[in-house]
Design an enzyme around this catalytic site. Structure first.
Site, PDB file in Angstrom:
ATOM      1  N   ASP A   1       0.129   7.231  -4.072  1.00 15.64           N
ATOM      2  CA  ASP A   1      -0.707   6.770  -4.819  1.00 15.64           C
ATOM      3  C   ASP A   1      -1.674   7.943  -5.193  1.00 15.64           C
ATOM      4  O   ASP A   1      -1.736   7.418  -5.899  1.00 15.64           O
ATOM      5  CB  ASP A   1      -2.517   6.481  -3.151  1.00 15.64           C
ATOM      6  CG  ASP A   1      -2.695   5.220  -2.952  1.00 15.64           C
ATOM      7  OD1 ASP A   1      -2.107   3.973  -3.017  1.00 15.64           O
ATOM      8  OD2 ASP A   1      -3.853   4.660  -2.348  1.00 15.64           O
TER       9      ASP A   1
ATOM     10  N   HIS B   1       1.032  -1.266  -0.407  1.00 12.90           N
ATOM     11  CA  HIS B   1       0.160   0.427   0.052  1.00 12.90           C
ATOM     12  C   HIS B   1       1.594   1.288   0.023  1.00 12.90           C
ATOM     13  O   HIS B   1       2.073   1.139   0.295  1.00 12.90           O
ATOM     14  CB  HIS B   1      -0.735   0.110   1.098  1.00 12.90           C
ATOM     15  CG  HIS B   1      -2.279  -1.046   0.761  1.00 12.90           C
ATOM     16  ND1 HIS B   1      -3.189  -0.373  -0.152  1.00 12.90           N
ATOM     17  CD2 HIS B   1      -2.496  -1.663   1.642  1.00 12.90           C
ATOM     18  CE1 HIS B   1      -4.169  -1.520   0.443  1.00 12.90           C
ATOM     19  NE2 HIS B   1      -3.543  -2.301   0.774  1.00 12.90           N
TER      20      HIS B   1
END
Length: 381
Positions: A163, A133
């Site tokens: 992200d 992540h």
């Protein structure tokens, strides 16, 4: 409307930066259809992570739910891809190939296709197939190590860096560059966008400072990490915070003037060993008034002072209101499309679409009524 009007995009539903990248394309005027796999929708209905009706990342898109375990569903997806300019997927390497929709097959059917692949680690490399992540991609590039208090642990900067910045933004840069190239060459290609690569690229200025000997490895000891007294946040009397960013000498001089600081210790702005001491003195001074009192004092000046606003306050700030930086779409306050264009302005985004208009979507992508009926009977829709 928008500079990407006429560009057709097929997005395979995933989490994180892939849907954000597709949202940016939709914001700029592209026609984006999100293909959701039936199994994903069923899982989300049982244990929802996000309410799809409130998911800003899906604004401006249309939805088709396909059962990609059935050949009819895969064939329908392949037909849409054959009519698309851009494909966006955010699965681990090999997933699209196992579905029968890998780049080799898709580019054979649509030689001008730009095939965008968004992953954390990239399509190749020792970690390519590992889970991860934002925080993991940050940690591998030096970015996470550099963010945080002097004596404390590294601080997670939301999921803005890997992200959103290194992922979605760099994916869109790659896609648009490939679209431009394809118009000259007539040939598509694969865009391998990795969040580790993008995050490392975003660190270019910091690595530049390091190469110049201007960056220490210890956190909160540098110009841009809160180490300098003139580039940090300070708590005010009401518990709210003020952001100070007076780097240039003329702005720093104005900061001192507005604050009434005559202490000669502040004269040598760049004496690093004095920064901790000067931060303490500046913190004591700024704690004497409320945040808004300080903002009133600095209003319109070049001292580079700004209030630290929360997400309820930010849309109501006069500058943001004037520029309509935040908009209301379907009752949800959210950031407006950006940047602005002088001639091909973007339109107001539509709320996230539901899957109920599947027939209309497929008709717009050249499916006949009979073909849609066949897909329903095959259980592919």
């Amino acid at each position: 409307m928008g500079p990407l009007a006429g560009i057709k995009v097929v997005e395979f539903a995933a989490l994180g930066p892939a849907p954000m990248g597709a949202m940016l394309l939709a914001d700029l005027g592209a026609e984006v259809v999100r293909i959701e796999r039936k199994v994903d929708r069923e899982r989300r209905n049982v244990a929802p992570i996000f309410d799809p009706r409130l998911d800003i990342l899906n604004r401006g898109k249309r939805v088709v739910v396909l059962d990609l375990k059935k050949s009819a569903g895969v064939n329908a997806a392949a037909r849409m891809i054959a009519r698309a300019d851009v494909l966006v997927e955010g699965f681990r390497p090999g997933v699209m190939e196992r579905l029968g929709l890998g780049p080799e097959i898709c580019l054979k059917n649509n030689p001008r296709l730009i095939y965008g692949r968004m992953t954390g680690w990239g399509q190749i490399g020792p970690l390519a197939h590992a889970a991860g992540h934002d925080i993991n991609y940050l940690s591998l590039t030096g970015a996470l190590h550099a963010i945080g208090g002097g004596e404390g642990k590294p601080v997670v900067p939301l999921n803005l860096v890997a992200d959103c910045g290194g992922g979605a933004m760099l994916l869109v840069v790659g896609l648009l560059a490939a679209v431009v190239e394809a118009r000259n060459s007539g040939r598509g290609q694969v865009v391998d966008a990795a969040m580790t690569d993008g995050t490392a690229l975003l660190m270019s200025m910091i690595y530049t400072l390091k190469a110049m000997g201007q960056w220490k490895q210890s956190r909160a000891s540098n110009l841009l990490d809160g180490g300098a007294h003139f580039y940090d946040t300070y708590q005010c009397r009401d518990g709210k915070w003020l952001a100070v960013g007076a780097i240039e000498p003329q702005f720093y001089a104005l900061l001192l003037e507005k604050l009434g600081i005559t202490d000669p210790a502040f004269d040598d702005q760049w004496r690093r060993e004095q920064w901790p001491f000067l931060k303490e003195k500046l913190a004591s001074l700024l704690a004497r008034r409320t945040r808004d009192e300080w903002c009133e004092l600095f209003e319109g000046s070049d001292a580079c002072i700004a209030p630290v606003l929360d997400m309820d306050e930010a849309p109501k700030h006069p500058h943001n209101e004037f520029r309509q930086t935040f908009i209301n779409v379907g009752g949800i306050v959210q950031p407006a499309p950006a940047p602005r264009f002088s001639r091909t302005s973007t339109s107001l985004p539509t709320p996230p679409s539901r899957a109920g208009d599947v027939a209309a979507v497929l008709k717009d992508w050249d499916f006949t009524e009979e073909e849609i009926i066949d897909l329903r009977q095959a259980g592919a829709l």
